[in-house]
Design a protein around this motif. Structure first.
Motif, PDB file in Angstrom:
ATOM      1  N   ALA A   1       2.562  -4.928   2.675  1.00  0.00           N
ATOM      2  CA  ALA A   1       1.945  -4.603   1.383  1.00  0.00           C
ATOM      3  C   ALA A   1       1.215  -5.818   0.812  1.00  0.00           C
ATOM      4  O   ALA A   1       0.107  -5.683   0.281  1.00  0.00           O
ATOM      5  CB  ALA A   1       3.011  -4.116   0.399  1.00  0.00           C
ATOM      6  N   ILE A   2       1.805  -6.990   0.928  1.00  0.00           N
ATOM      7  CA  ILE A   2       1.160  -8.215   0.454  1.00  0.00           C
ATOM      8  C   ILE A   2      -0.178  -8.410   1.152  1.00  0.00           C
ATOM      9  O   ILE A   2      -1.161  -8.835   0.549  1.00  0.00           O
ATOM     10  CB  ILE A   2       2.079  -9.434   0.670  1.00  0.00           C
ATOM     11  N   GLU A   3      -0.227  -8.078   2.409  1.00  0.00           N
ATOM     12  CA  GLU A   3      -1.455  -8.212   3.202  1.00  0.00           C
ATOM     13  C   GLU A   3      -2.400  -7.015   3.028  1.00  0.00           C
ATOM     14  O   GLU A   3      -3.430  -6.943   3.684  1.00  0.00           O
ATOM     15  CB  GLU A   3      -1.099  -8.362   4.689  1.00  0.00           C
ATOM     16  N   GLU A   4      -2.052  -6.070   2.135  1.00  0.00           N
ATOM     17  CA  GLU A   4      -2.820  -4.826   1.927  1.00  0.00           C
ATOM     18  C   GLU A   4      -2.976  -4.065   3.248  1.00  0.00           C
ATOM     19  O   GLU A   4      -4.027  -3.512   3.551  1.00  0.00           O
ATOM     20  CB  GLU A   4      -4.194  -5.100   1.307  1.00  0.00           C
ATOM     21  N   LYS A   5      -1.918  -4.017   4.050  1.00  0.00           N
ATOM     22  CA  LYS A   5      -1.935  -3.347   5.351  1.00  0.00           C
ATOM     23  C   LYS A   5      -1.166  -2.034   5.355  1.00  0.00           C
ATOM     24  O   LYS A   5      -0.987  -1.451   6.399  1.00  0.00           O
ATOM     25  CB  LYS A   5      -1.363  -4.265   6.436  1.00  0.00           C
ATOM     26  N   ILE A   6      -0.691  -1.593   4.204  1.00  0.00           N
ATOM     27  CA  ILE A   6      -0.052  -0.279   4.167  1.00  0.00           C
ATOM     28  C   ILE A   6      -1.158   0.757   3.931  1.00  0.00           C
ATOM     29  O   ILE A   6      -2.179   0.454   3.330  1.00  0.00           O
ATOM     30  CB  ILE A   6       1.069  -0.199   3.111  1.00  0.00           C
ATOM     31  N   PRO A   7      -0.965   1.984   4.410  1.00  0.00           N
ATOM     32  CA  PRO A   7      -2.044   2.976   4.360  1.00  0.00           C
ATOM     33  C   PRO A   7      -2.235   3.615   2.984  1.00  0.00           C
ATOM     34  O   PRO A   7      -2.014   4.809   2.792  1.00  0.00           O
ATOM     35  CB  PRO A   7      -1.627   3.996   5.414  1.00  0.00           C
ATOM     36  N   THR A   8      -2.683   2.817   2.022  1.00  0.00           N
ATOM     37  CA  THR A   8      -3.030   3.362   0.714  1.00  0.00           C
ATOM     38  C   THR A   8      -4.377   4.070   0.838  1.00  0.00           C
ATOM     39  O   THR A   8      -5.101   3.894   1.820  1.00  0.00           O
ATOM     40  CB  THR A   8      -3.149   2.233  -0.319  1.00  0.00           C
ATOM     41  N   ALA A   9      -4.726   4.838  -0.166  1.00  0.00           N
ATOM     42  CA  ALA A   9      -6.013   5.546  -0.136  1.00  0.00           C
ATOM     43  C   ALA A   9      -7.162   4.550  -0.022  1.00  0.00           C
ATOM     44  O   ALA A   9      -8.105   4.756   0.736  1.00  0.00           O
ATOM     45  CB  ALA A   9      -6.164   6.407  -1.382  1.00  0.00           C
ATOM     46  N   SER A  10      -7.080   3.455  -0.758  1.00  0.00           N
ATOM     47  CA  SER A  10      -8.137   2.441  -0.713  1.00  0.00           C
ATOM     48  C   SER A  10      -8.260   1.823   0.678  1.00  0.00           C
ATOM     49  O   SER A  10      -9.365   1.656   1.202  1.00  0.00           O
ATOM     50  CB  SER A  10      -7.845   1.350  -1.747  1.00  0.00           C
ATOM     51  N   ALA A  11      -7.127   1.475   1.281  1.00  0.00           N
ATOM     52  CA  ALA A  11      -7.137   0.859   2.616  1.00  0.00           C
ATOM     53  C   ALA A  11      -7.678   1.830   3.659  1.00  0.00           C
ATOM     54  O   ALA A  11      -8.459   1.440   4.535  1.00  0.00           O
ATOM     55  CB  ALA A  11      -5.733   0.391   2.993  1.00  0.00           C
ATOM     56  N   LEU A  12      -7.281   3.099   3.569  1.00  0.00           N
ATOM     57  CA  LEU A  12      -7.752   4.096   4.531  1.00  0.00           C
ATOM     58  C   LEU A  12      -9.253   4.327   4.391  1.00  0.00           C
ATOM     59  O   LEU A  12      -9.972   4.432   5.390  1.00  0.00           O
ATOM     60  CB  LEU A  12      -6.989   5.399   4.363  1.00  0.00           C
ATOM     61  N   ALA A  13      -9.744   4.382   3.157  1.00  0.00           N
ATOM     62  CA  ALA A  13     -11.187   4.549   2.941  1.00  0.00           C
ATOM     63  C   ALA A  13     -11.943   3.337   3.474  1.00  0.00           C
ATOM     64  O   ALA A  13     -13.003   3.473   4.088  1.00  0.00           O
ATOM     65  CB  ALA A  13     -11.475   4.746   1.455  1.00  0.00           C
ATOM     66  N   HIS A  14     -11.379   2.142   3.262  1.00  0.00           N
ATOM     67  CA  HIS A  14     -12.004   0.914   3.762  1.00  0.00           C
ATOM     68  C   HIS A  14     -12.070   0.906   5.290  1.00  0.00           C
ATOM     69  O   HIS A  14     -12.982   0.333   5.873  1.00  0.00           O
ATOM     70  CB  HIS A  14     -11.231  -0.305   3.249  1.00  0.00           C
TER      71      HIS A  14
END
Length: 186
Positions: free
Chosen positions: A98-111
């Motif tokens: 999560a700290i690395e923004e590597k969990i599959p949030t909507a923002s991360a998946l769109a990115h």
């Protein structure tokens, strides 16, 4: 696996993509990577390991030990780092991701190029769904953290439960009361 081959003296990059870069940012980063790689000559010689701390550059355990004893006072008290033992390895790994923004949030998946209906937080609907938002900034998360001020030892597990509650809301039947009850009892 080799990602390049020589063709008439020129290097041809041959990437084994599971998903080709498709956003402008990914294409730009890929072009930058290829430009950086082209600055380094690639030799047909076999790769070898060497130890820079040795005069002969060959790796030997005794050379590592000699180098370390020169840099470290073995009589000095050692500072020890201990992982918190009061939480699970799965929770710790989740927080690290999560700290690395590597969990599959909507923002991360769109990115990453996934076509989504929207990236707004499904829990509060007030902001973009990022790891920081889900775990710290979302109104739901803030209420949970306010309750947790007396129970700091369970903070990492709370992050895990927030993530599970979010997933239950998105993928489950929409009722996350089980997770809310679990959060209230930690």
């Amino acid at each position: 696996m080799d990602y390049y081959r020589s063709n008439n003296g020129n290097i041809v990059w041959d990437w084994a993509w599971t998903r080709v870069p498709n956003s402008e940012e990914e294409k730009s980063e890929m072009e930058e990577l290829v430009n950086m790689l082209q600055q380094w000559p690639i030799s047909s010689n076999e790769d070898v390991w060497f130890w820079s701390g040795s005069e002969q550059n060959d790796f030997q355990v005794k050379e590592v030990r000699r180098s370390l004893t020169q840099q470290v006072d073995l009589n000095e008290s050692v500072f020890s780092f201990f992982w918190n033992k009061w939480t699970t390895k799965k929770s710790l790994m989740f927080v690290w991701r999560a700290i690395e923004e590597k969990i599959p949030t909507a923002s991360a998946l769109a990115h990453r190029g996934m076509n989504l209906a929207g990236t707004i937080c499904k829990t509060c609907g007030a902001a973009e769904e990022t790891a920081v938002h889900i775990l710290l900034q979302c109104n739901f998360a803030k209420r949970v953290w306010e309750e947790m001020t007396r129970k700091r030892r369970k903070a990492i597990q709370v992050m895990w439960h927030l993530w599970k509650a979010r997933n239950e809301k998105i993928f489950g039947d929409g009722h996350n009361t089980e997770y809310v009850q679990q959060i209230g009892t930690v």
